[in-house]
Motif scaffolding. Structure first.
Motif, mmCIF file in Angstrom:
data_model
loop_
_atom_site.group_PDB
_atom_site.id
_atom_site.type_symbol
_atom_site.label_atom_id
_atom_site.label_comp_id
_atom_site.label_asym_id
_atom_site.label_seq_id
_atom_site.Cartn_x
_atom_site.Cartn_y
_atom_site.Cartn_z
ATOM 1 N N ALA A 153 0.881 -1.167 0.000
ATOM 2 C CA ALA A 153 0.000 0.000 0.000
ATOM 3 C C ALA A 153 0.914 1.211 0.000
ATOM 4 O O ALA A 153 1.693 1.396 0.946
ATOM 5 C CB ALA A 153 -0.910 0.012 1.220
ATOM 6 N N ASP A 154 0.873 1.983 -1.058
ATOM 7 C CA ASP A 154 1.697 3.183 -1.177
ATOM 8 C C ASP A 154 3.174 2.879 -0.888
ATOM 9 O O ASP A 154 3.803 3.518 -0.051
ATOM 10 C CB ASP A 154 1.165 4.278 -0.255
ATOM 11 N N LYS A 155 3.676 1.841 -1.555
ATOM 12 C CA LYS A 155 5.081 1.416 -1.491
ATOM 13 C C LYS A 155 5.520 0.880 -0.131
ATOM 14 O O LYS A 155 6.703 0.723 0.129
ATOM 15 C CB LYS A 155 6.020 2.529 -1.964
ATOM 16 N N ASP A 206 -4.249 -11.463 5.530
ATOM 17 C CA ASP A 206 -5.078 -11.106 6.678
ATOM 18 C C ASP A 206 -6.515 -10.783 6.277
ATOM 19 O O ASP A 206 -7.442 -11.051 7.034
ATOM 20 C CB ASP A 206 -4.463 -9.924 7.437
ATOM 21 N N ASP A 207 -6.710 -10.221 5.081
ATOM 22 C CA ASP A 207 -8.059 -9.881 4.619
ATOM 23 C C ASP A 207 -8.721 -11.026 3.857
ATOM 24 O O ASP A 207 -9.886 -10.932 3.495
ATOM 25 C CB ASP A 207 -8.030 -8.623 3.741
ATOM 26 N N GLY A 208 -8.002 -12.111 3.583
ATOM 27 C CA GLY A 208 -8.560 -13.277 2.898
ATOM 28 C C GLY A 208 -8.585 -13.194 1.378
ATOM 29 O O GLY A 208 -9.052 -14.125 0.722
ATOM 30 N N SER A 209 -8.058 -12.125 0.790
ATOM 31 C CA SER A 209 -8.148 -11.961 -0.669
ATOM 32 C C SER A 209 -7.065 -12.705 -1.440
ATOM 33 O O SER A 209 -7.207 -12.943 -2.635
ATOM 34 C CB SER A 209 -8.105 -10.472 -1.031
ATOM 35 N N VAL A 210 -5.978 -13.081 -0.771
ATOM 36 C CA VAL A 210 -4.866 -13.763 -1.426
ATOM 37 C C VAL A 210 -4.594 -15.051 -0.660
ATOM 38 O O VAL A 210 -4.521 -15.046 0.569
ATOM 39 C CB VAL A 210 -3.600 -12.866 -1.461
ATOM 40 N N VAL A 251 -8.983 -1.729 -1.047
ATOM 41 C CA VAL A 251 -8.700 -0.613 -1.948
ATOM 42 C C VAL A 251 -7.343 0.035 -1.680
ATOM 43 O O VAL A 251 -6.718 0.562 -2.591
ATOM 44 C CB VAL A 251 -9.854 0.417 -1.916
ATOM 45 N N HIS A 252 -6.845 -0.034 -0.447
ATOM 46 C CA HIS A 252 -5.551 0.595 -0.151
ATOM 47 C C HIS A 252 -4.371 -0.232 -0.676
ATOM 48 O O HIS A 252 -3.268 0.298 -0.822
ATOM 49 C CB HIS A 252 -5.400 0.867 1.353
ATOM 50 N N ILE A 253 -4.583 -1.506 -0.991
ATOM 51 C CA ILE A 253 -3.524 -2.344 -1.580
ATOM 52 C C ILE A 253 -3.449 -1.984 -3.060
ATOM 53 O O ILE A 253 -4.408 -2.169 -3.805
ATOM 54 C CB ILE A 253 -3.828 -3.847 -1.430
ATOM 55 N N ASP A 254 -2.298 -1.450 -3.496
ATOM 56 C CA ASP A 254 -2.195 -1.025 -4.895
ATOM 57 C C ASP A 254 -1.251 -1.888 -5.726
ATOM 58 O O ASP A 254 -1.254 -1.799 -6.952
ATOM 59 C CB ASP A 254 -1.801 0.454 -4.992
ATOM 60 N N ALA A 285 7.081 -11.018 -11.016
ATOM 61 C CA ALA A 285 6.062 -10.177 -11.651
ATOM 62 C C ALA A 285 5.322 -9.397 -10.578
ATOM 63 O O ALA A 285 5.439 -9.682 -9.382
ATOM 64 C CB ALA A 285 5.079 -11.059 -12.428
ATOM 65 N N LYS A 286 4.560 -8.405 -11.038
ATOM 66 C CA LYS A 286 3.681 -7.702 -10.099
ATOM 67 C C LYS A 286 2.332 -7.472 -10.770
ATOM 68 O O LYS A 286 2.227 -7.359 -11.992
ATOM 69 C CB LYS A 286 4.284 -6.383 -9.636
ATOM 70 N N VAL A 287 1.313 -7.458 -9.945
ATOM 71 C CA VAL A 287 -0.039 -7.092 -10.362
ATOM 72 C C VAL A 287 -0.321 -5.785 -9.647
ATOM 73 O O VAL A 287 -0.130 -5.679 -8.436
ATOM 74 C CB VAL A 287 -1.052 -8.187 -9.971
ATOM 75 N N HIS A 288 -0.722 -4.768 -10.411
ATOM 76 C CA HIS A 288 -0.926 -3.465 -9.805
ATOM 77 C C HIS A 288 -2.175 -2.802 -10.372
ATOM 78 O O HIS A 288 -2.607 -3.101 -11.483
ATOM 79 C CB HIS A 288 0.309 -2.576 -9.987
ATOM 80 N N ARG A 289 -2.730 -1.905 -9.586
ATOM 81 C CA ARG A 289 -3.939 -1.192 -10.016
ATOM 82 C C ARG A 289 -3.589 -0.242 -11.154
ATOM 83 O O ARG A 289 -2.558 0.416 -11.140
ATOM 84 C CB ARG A 289 -4.538 -0.416 -8.858
#
Length: 192
Positions: free
Chosen positions: A56-58, A72-76, A105-108, A158-162
């Motif tokens: 989140a914001d580097k 922690d949020d269960g998304s990954v 949303v704060h994870i970019d 690799a990275k996945v980013h918004r």
């Protein structure tokens, strides 16, 4: 249709029909390279580990790896540790599932790394790749093949980013050294 990615290449994670992807799987596969010895060639087991670092914001805010299988949020979610590779002879040996709709949303950015936990170099690995799959239909979207071996023990794959309202994947393919994702943090930061 799969896009074979080159180092630094970015692709948009949009579906062919213009919709957005909702869930993806980052798959990692590898095999131990045969080594020539006095009595012929043999292979040694190689324990590569896939990790996903959430930023989140580097700033790193969470990580998913073999000792912390769910964010922690269960998304990954990591599907589990493979200690030898080559299980599917070209299939995924380790996978990390990302529910893009549930990523806060704060994870970019989510950066995917691979490291040799047992310290072998990538000269001892062959047929290594990471690939991105649309988890809703099993279609492979992109593949990055690790070529060239090398005297390093890790790679920032690799990275996945918004990107606006959607997501984008960038193949990084940066060699590094380290047995764990913590060891790789200085090498990850320039890619954020």
């Amino acid at each position: 249709m799969t896009v074979n990615m080159t180092k630094g290449q970015a692709i948009s994670l949009q579906k062919n029909d213009g919709g957005t992807l909702t869930a993806v799987r980052m798959g990692l596969g590898w095999q131990a390279a045969p080594r020539r010895g006095l009595f012929g060639s043999r292979t040694r087991e190689i324990d590569l580990d896939a990790s996903a670092v959430l930023f989140a914001d580097k700033q790193p805010v969470d990580v998913v790896f073999f000792r912390h299988l769910v964010s922690d949020d269960g998304s990954v979610r990591h599907t589990g540790d493979n200690l030898v590779g080559g299980a599917g002879q070209g299939g995924d040996d380790e996978s990390i599932l990302v529910d893009l709709q549930r990523v806060p949303v704060h994870i970019d950015q989510i950066v995917f790394t691979v490291n040799s936990f047992t310290g072998q170099t990538f000269q001892e690995v062959q047929n290594a790749f990471c690939r991105l799959v649309d988890e809703t239909n099993g279609q492979e979207l992109a593949r990055y093949t690790l070529a060239g071996g090398g005297q390093y023990t890790a790679q920032i794959m690799a990275k996945v980013h918004r990107a606006g309202a959607g997501w984008q994947m960038t193949a990084l393919g940066t060699p590094a050294n380290g047995r764990t994702f913590q060891d790789l943090m200085p090498a990850i930061l320039p890619h954020l």
